[in-house]
Design a protein around this motif. Sequence first.
Motif, mmCIF file in Angstrom:
data_model
loop_
_atom_site.group_PDB
_atom_site.id
_atom_site.type_symbol
_atom_site.label_atom_id
_atom_site.label_comp_id
_atom_site.label_asym_id
_atom_site.label_seq_id
_atom_site.Cartn_x
_atom_site.Cartn_y
_atom_site.Cartn_z
ATOM 1 N N ALA A 217 100.234 10.333 -42.576
ATOM 2 C CA ALA A 217 99.727 11.278 -41.587
ATOM 3 C C ALA A 217 98.254 11.026 -41.293
ATOM 4 C CB ALA A 217 99.929 12.712 -42.083
ATOM 5 N N ALA A 218 97.493 10.722 -42.339
ATOM 6 C CA ALA A 218 96.075 10.426 -42.140
ATOM 7 C C ALA A 218 95.884 9.142 -41.346
ATOM 8 C CB ALA A 218 95.370 10.321 -43.493
ATOM 9 N N MET A 219 96.775 8.175 -41.561
ATOM 10 C CA MET A 219 96.670 6.917 -40.826
ATOM 11 C C MET A 219 96.947 7.117 -39.344
ATOM 12 S SD MET A 219 95.848 3.743 -40.955
ATOM 13 C CE MET A 219 95.913 3.238 -42.687
ATOM 14 N N VAL B 250 94.573 8.267 -54.471
ATOM 15 C CA VAL B 250 94.416 9.172 -53.339
ATOM 16 C C VAL B 250 94.899 10.565 -53.727
ATOM 17 C CG1 VAL B 250 94.972 9.567 -50.913
ATOM 18 C CG2 VAL B 250 94.818 7.227 -51.801
ATOM 19 N N ALA B 251 94.138 11.573 -53.368
ATOM 20 C CA ALA B 251 94.472 12.960 -53.698
ATOM 21 C C ALA B 251 95.530 13.476 -52.735
ATOM 22 C CB ALA B 251 93.224 13.831 -53.635
ATOM 23 N N THR B 252 96.784 13.310 -53.110
ATOM 24 C CA THR B 252 97.915 13.825 -52.329
ATOM 25 C C THR B 252 98.890 14.480 -53.301
ATOM 26 O OG1 THR B 252 99.250 11.818 -52.546
ATOM 27 C CG2 THR B 252 97.683 11.892 -50.709
ATOM 28 N N GLY B 253 99.960 15.048 -52.781
ATOM 29 C CA GLY B 253 100.995 15.596 -53.628
ATOM 30 C C GLY B 253 101.604 14.542 -54.534
ATOM 31 N N PHE B 254 101.543 13.308 -54.096
ATOM 32 C CA PHE B 254 102.063 12.165 -54.844
ATOM 33 C C PHE B 254 101.370 12.027 -56.201
ATOM 34 C CE2 PHE B 254 102.548 7.541 -55.521
ATOM 35 C CZ PHE B 254 103.875 7.351 -55.181
ATOM 36 N N THR B 255 100.065 12.339 -56.241
ATOM 37 C CA THR B 255 99.271 12.130 -57.462
ATOM 38 C C THR B 255 98.778 13.434 -58.077
ATOM 39 O OG1 THR B 255 97.214 11.926 -56.178
ATOM 40 C CG2 THR B 255 98.461 9.907 -56.609
ATOM 41 N N VAL C 66 90.147 9.898 -53.851
ATOM 42 C CA VAL C 66 89.614 10.119 -52.513
ATOM 43 C C VAL C 66 90.666 10.832 -51.682
ATOM 44 C CG1 VAL C 66 88.147 8.073 -52.634
ATOM 45 C CG2 VAL C 66 90.422 7.892 -51.617
ATOM 46 N N GLY C 67 90.233 11.479 -50.617
ATOM 47 C CA GLY C 67 91.169 12.154 -49.746
ATOM 48 C C GLY C 67 91.955 11.170 -48.909
ATOM 49 N N PRO C 68 93.092 11.590 -48.366
ATOM 50 C CA PRO C 68 93.912 10.713 -47.527
ATOM 51 C C PRO C 68 93.152 10.159 -46.332
ATOM 52 C CG PRO C 68 95.127 12.704 -48.085
ATOM 53 C CD PRO C 68 93.720 12.918 -48.551
ATOM 54 N N ALA D 170 92.823 6.259 -45.541
ATOM 55 C CA ALA D 170 93.320 5.696 -44.285
ATOM 56 C C ALA D 170 92.236 4.905 -43.571
ATOM 57 C CB ALA D 170 93.842 6.820 -43.384
ATOM 58 N N ALA D 171 91.022 5.431 -43.550
ATOM 59 C CA ALA D 171 89.917 4.728 -42.887
ATOM 60 C C ALA D 171 89.637 3.393 -43.573
ATOM 61 C CB ALA D 171 88.665 5.601 -42.881
#
Length: 219
Positions: free
Chosen positions: A15-17, A171-176, A185-187, A191-192
């Motif tokens: 989504a971030a990408m 990356v700080a997501t639900g995955f981790t 880091v944030g998504p 992505a950047a």
Amino acid sequence: MKQALVIGASGGIGAAMVKELEARGYAVTARSRRHDGLDVTDAAAVSRVMGALEGPFDLIFVAVGTLAAGRAPEKALKQVTPAQMARVMAVNAIGPALVLAHAERLLPRQGRSVVGVLSARVGSIGDNRMGGWYSYRASKAALNQLVHGAAIEIGRKRQEAVVAALHPGTVATGFTADYPGHDKVGPEVAAARLADVMERLGSAQSGGFYDYAGREIPW
């Protein structure tokens, strides 16, 4: 306008990408299991959704994956179960292979194009000093081999195409969420960084495995 395709667009990094590429001037086509029924473990679903796309896309980003199929990653071999390993392999390796089978058709015949596939440093055999996480490590190692092979195959007809496995960092997501880690880091940041790497890679680097700073990771 440049065209981009993001597979796994409902996940954190995916989504971030989408937002990152739109900010960089791409017209983005987004596909996911949640919104489009693109279940990469279902060959018929992949064929239906991917087969309906026309392209050409200057950039394709594949961001599908699972950590442990609803269970904790195995810390020891005695914790490995056939069902869990098969599920992780199906999502992390077989699914992306089914998606990549459509990539060549969706890339332009002339000019530079790039396919970035979300992998993970733990898929590196040479970098494995901790052991454990057997299904996840094995699935990402398998994915890296598939990406490398896809780069060779696609490069035969599209010599300026770049196909690469990419490690986003932690990356700080639900995955981790359940796994503590340093320097998350944030998504959006991930992505950047990955978009920067995809824009910099050249055809001579196709088939490689790179981290979020563009550094090559050992197989």
